[in-house]
Design a protein around this motif. Structure first.
Motif, PDB file in Angstrom:
ATOM      1  N   UNK A 128       0.850  -1.173   0.000  1.00  0.00           N
ATOM      2  CA  UNK A 128       0.000   0.000   0.000  1.00  0.00           C
ATOM      3  C   UNK A 128       0.896   1.236   0.000  1.00  0.00           C
ATOM      4  N   UNK A 129       0.537   2.216  -0.810  1.00  0.00           N
ATOM      5  CA  UNK A 129       1.346   3.429  -0.857  1.00  0.00           C
ATOM      6  C   UNK A 129       0.967   4.370   0.282  1.00  0.00           C
ATOM      7  N   UNK A 130       1.726   5.430   0.434  1.00  0.00           N
ATOM      8  CA  UNK A 130       1.545   6.375   1.527  1.00  0.00           C
ATOM      9  C   UNK A 130       0.191   7.076   1.456  1.00  0.00           C
ATOM     10  N   UNK A 131      -0.252   7.465   0.264  1.00  0.00           N
ATOM     11  CA  UNK A 131      -1.530   8.166   0.107  1.00  0.00           C
ATOM     12  C   UNK A 131      -2.687   7.275   0.546  1.00  0.00           C
ATOM     13  N   UNK A 132      -2.640   6.006   0.170  1.00  0.00           N
ATOM     14  CA  UNK A 132      -3.700   5.073   0.548  1.00  0.00           C
ATOM     15  C   UNK A 132      -3.708   4.847   2.049  1.00  0.00           C
ATOM     16  N   UNK A 133      -2.547   4.697   2.633  1.00  0.00           N
ATOM     17  CA  UNK A 133      -2.438   4.498   4.087  1.00  0.00           C
ATOM     18  C   UNK A 133      -2.975   5.717   4.821  1.00  0.00           C
ATOM     19  N   UNK A 134      -2.585   6.900   4.404  1.00  0.00           N
ATOM     20  CA  UNK A 134      -3.053   8.141   5.032  1.00  0.00           C
ATOM     21  C   UNK A 134      -4.569   8.257   4.893  1.00  0.00           C
ATOM     22  N   UNK A 135      -5.067   7.923   3.722  1.00  0.00           N
ATOM     23  CA  UNK A 135      -6.505   7.992   3.467  1.00  0.00           C
ATOM     24  C   UNK A 135      -7.251   7.045   4.415  1.00  0.00           C
ATOM     25  N   UNK A 136      -6.773   5.814   4.533  1.00  0.00           N
ATOM     26  CA  UNK A 136      -7.412   4.837   5.427  1.00  0.00           C
ATOM     27  C   UNK A 136      -7.414   5.320   6.876  1.00  0.00           C
ATOM     28  N   UNK A 137      -6.328   5.917   7.304  1.00  0.00           N
ATOM     29  CA  UNK A 137      -6.234   6.431   8.685  1.00  0.00           C
ATOM     30  C   UNK A 137      -7.256   7.549   8.892  1.00  0.00           C
ATOM     31  N   UNK A 138      -7.307   8.484   7.941  1.00  0.00           N
ATOM     32  CA  UNK A 138      -8.271   9.599   8.040  1.00  0.00           C
ATOM     33  C   UNK A 138      -9.714   9.077   8.030  1.00  0.00           C
ATOM     34  N   UNK A 139      -9.967   8.094   7.191  1.00  0.00           N
ATOM     35  CA  UNK A 139     -11.313   7.526   7.096  1.00  0.00           C
ATOM     36  C   UNK A 139     -11.739   6.937   8.438  1.00  0.00           C
ATOM     37  N   UNK A 140     -10.887   6.098   9.021  1.00  0.00           N
ATOM     38  CA  UNK A 140     -11.222   5.478  10.305  1.00  0.00           C
ATOM     39  C   UNK A 140     -11.349   6.512  11.429  1.00  0.00           C
ATOM     40  N   UNK A 141     -10.547   7.556  11.361  1.00  0.00           N
ATOM     41  CA  UNK A 141     -10.539   8.568  12.422  1.00  0.00           C
ATOM     42  C   UNK A 141     -11.762   9.492  12.338  1.00  0.00           C
ATOM     43  N   UNK A 142     -12.106   9.935  11.144  1.00  0.00           N
ATOM     44  CA  UNK A 142     -13.137  10.971  11.022  1.00  0.00           C
ATOM     45  C   UNK A 142     -14.523  10.477  10.556  1.00  0.00           C
ATOM     46  N   UNK A 143     -14.605   9.290  10.016  1.00  0.00           N
ATOM     47  CA  UNK A 143     -15.891   8.811   9.492  1.00  0.00           C
ATOM     48  C   UNK A 143     -17.009   8.838  10.547  1.00  0.00           C
ATOM     49  N   UNK A 144     -16.805   8.262  11.746  1.00  0.00           N
ATOM     50  CA  UNK A 144     -17.904   8.254  12.733  1.00  0.00           C
ATOM     51  C   UNK A 144     -18.383   9.667  13.112  1.00  0.00           C
ATOM     52  N   UNK A 145     -17.459  10.581  13.324  1.00  0.00           N
ATOM     53  CA  UNK A 145     -17.833  11.955  13.696  1.00  0.00           C
ATOM     54  C   UNK A 145     -18.549  12.668  12.558  1.00  0.00           C
ATOM     55  N   UNK A 146     -18.063  12.481  11.322  1.00  0.00           N
ATOM     56  CA  UNK A 146     -18.716  13.103  10.159  1.00  0.00           C
ATOM     57  C   UNK A 146     -20.120  12.527   9.944  1.00  0.00           C
ATOM     58  N   UNK A 147     -20.235  11.214  10.166  1.00  0.00           N
ATOM     59  CA  UNK A 147     -21.554  10.589  10.014  1.00  0.00           C
ATOM     60  C   UNK A 147     -22.523  11.143  11.062  1.00  0.00           C
ATOM     61  N   UNK A 148     -22.068  11.253  12.288  1.00  0.00           N
ATOM     62  CA  UNK A 148     -22.914  11.823  13.349  1.00  0.00           C
ATOM     63  C   UNK A 148     -23.317  13.253  12.975  1.00  0.00           C
ATOM     64  N   UNK A 149     -22.372  14.016  12.481  1.00  0.00           N
ATOM     65  CA  UNK A 149     -22.627  15.406  12.077  1.00  0.00           C
ATOM     66  C   UNK A 149     -23.648  15.468  10.930  1.00  0.00           C
ATOM     67  N   UNK A 150     -23.461  14.618   9.932  1.00  0.00           N
ATOM     68  CA  UNK A 150     -24.354  14.634   8.765  1.00  0.00           C
ATOM     69  C   UNK A 150     -25.772  14.195   9.132  1.00  0.00           C
ATOM     70  N   UNK A 151     -25.899  13.319  10.149  1.00  0.00           N
ATOM     71  CA  UNK A 151     -27.250  12.876  10.550  1.00  0.00           C
ATOM     72  C   UNK A 151     -28.019  13.984  11.274  1.00  0.00           C
ATOM     73  N   UNK A 152     -27.340  15.075  11.623  1.00  0.00           N
ATOM     74  CA  UNK A 152     -28.047  16.226  12.186  1.00  0.00           C
ATOM     75  C   UNK A 152     -28.870  16.904  11.077  1.00  0.00           C
TER      76      UNK A 152
END
Length: 183
Positions: A1-25
């Protein structure tokens, strides 16, 4: 896996739950999930032009917010269109309702009149003349007899014959005539 993909996966796992909670508002959960996924898709498309740093969280929330507003605006447009379309069709139904539309009532009455006059015109000459004097000119049988210089019994016989013929000839219109009389 390249650096961009790894960084993307980390950001996804870190921010997805909070963004989903925010969007459900703003939106129902199923739509909010699509919005958040679109947010990360937008991030992936811009991976070469965006520098991942302290501002990435604000960036993701801003994209999510904008996408939620666009979805809400789109729903409003759809709802307004639907409401307008429904109103249009209701007006159309109302316009073509014979009970509400004088033009259609006039056309129906006109068609009915044509049918009745055609049937009257099919009567034998003397019978037709007597019938017209009675029903169209509102003369009494005695007046018709005096006008035509014939017996009252002859007038009655012709009227009987005319009504019998018209009853058979216009049988299918009796229901329509009944409805018109109710109006």
């Amino acid at each position: 896996m390249d650096t961009a993909t790894t960084t993307y996966n980390i950001l996804f796992r870190k921010y997805y739950p909070g963004l989903l909670f925010y969007a459900t508002r703003f939106l129902p959960e199923s739509e909010a999930e699509d919005i958040v996924q679109d947010t990360f898709l937008e991030l992936w498309k811009r991976k070469d032009s965006i520098e991942i740093g302290d501002q990435i969280q604000a960036f993701l929330y801003r994209i999510t917010y904008t996408k939620c507003l666009n979805a809400i605006k789109h729903k409003q447009v759809e709802n307004e269109y639907s409401a307008t379309a429904i109103e249009f069709y209701l007006k159309k139904i109302e316009f073509y309702d014979p009970a509400q539309n004088e033009t259609i009532q006039h056309m129906e009455n006109r068609e009915l009149q044509v049918e009745v006059y055609n049937a009257i015109n099919e009567l034998p000459d003397k019978c037709r003349e007597i019938f017209k004097l009675s029903y169209l000119h509102d003369l009494k049988n005695k007046e018709i007899a005096e006008t035509l210089d014939i017996s009252l019994r002859t007038v009655e016989a012709h009227m009987y014959k005319a009504l019998k013929y018209l009853r058979v000839r216009l049988k299918y219109l009796l229901f329509l005539l009944f409805l018109l009389l109710l109006k």
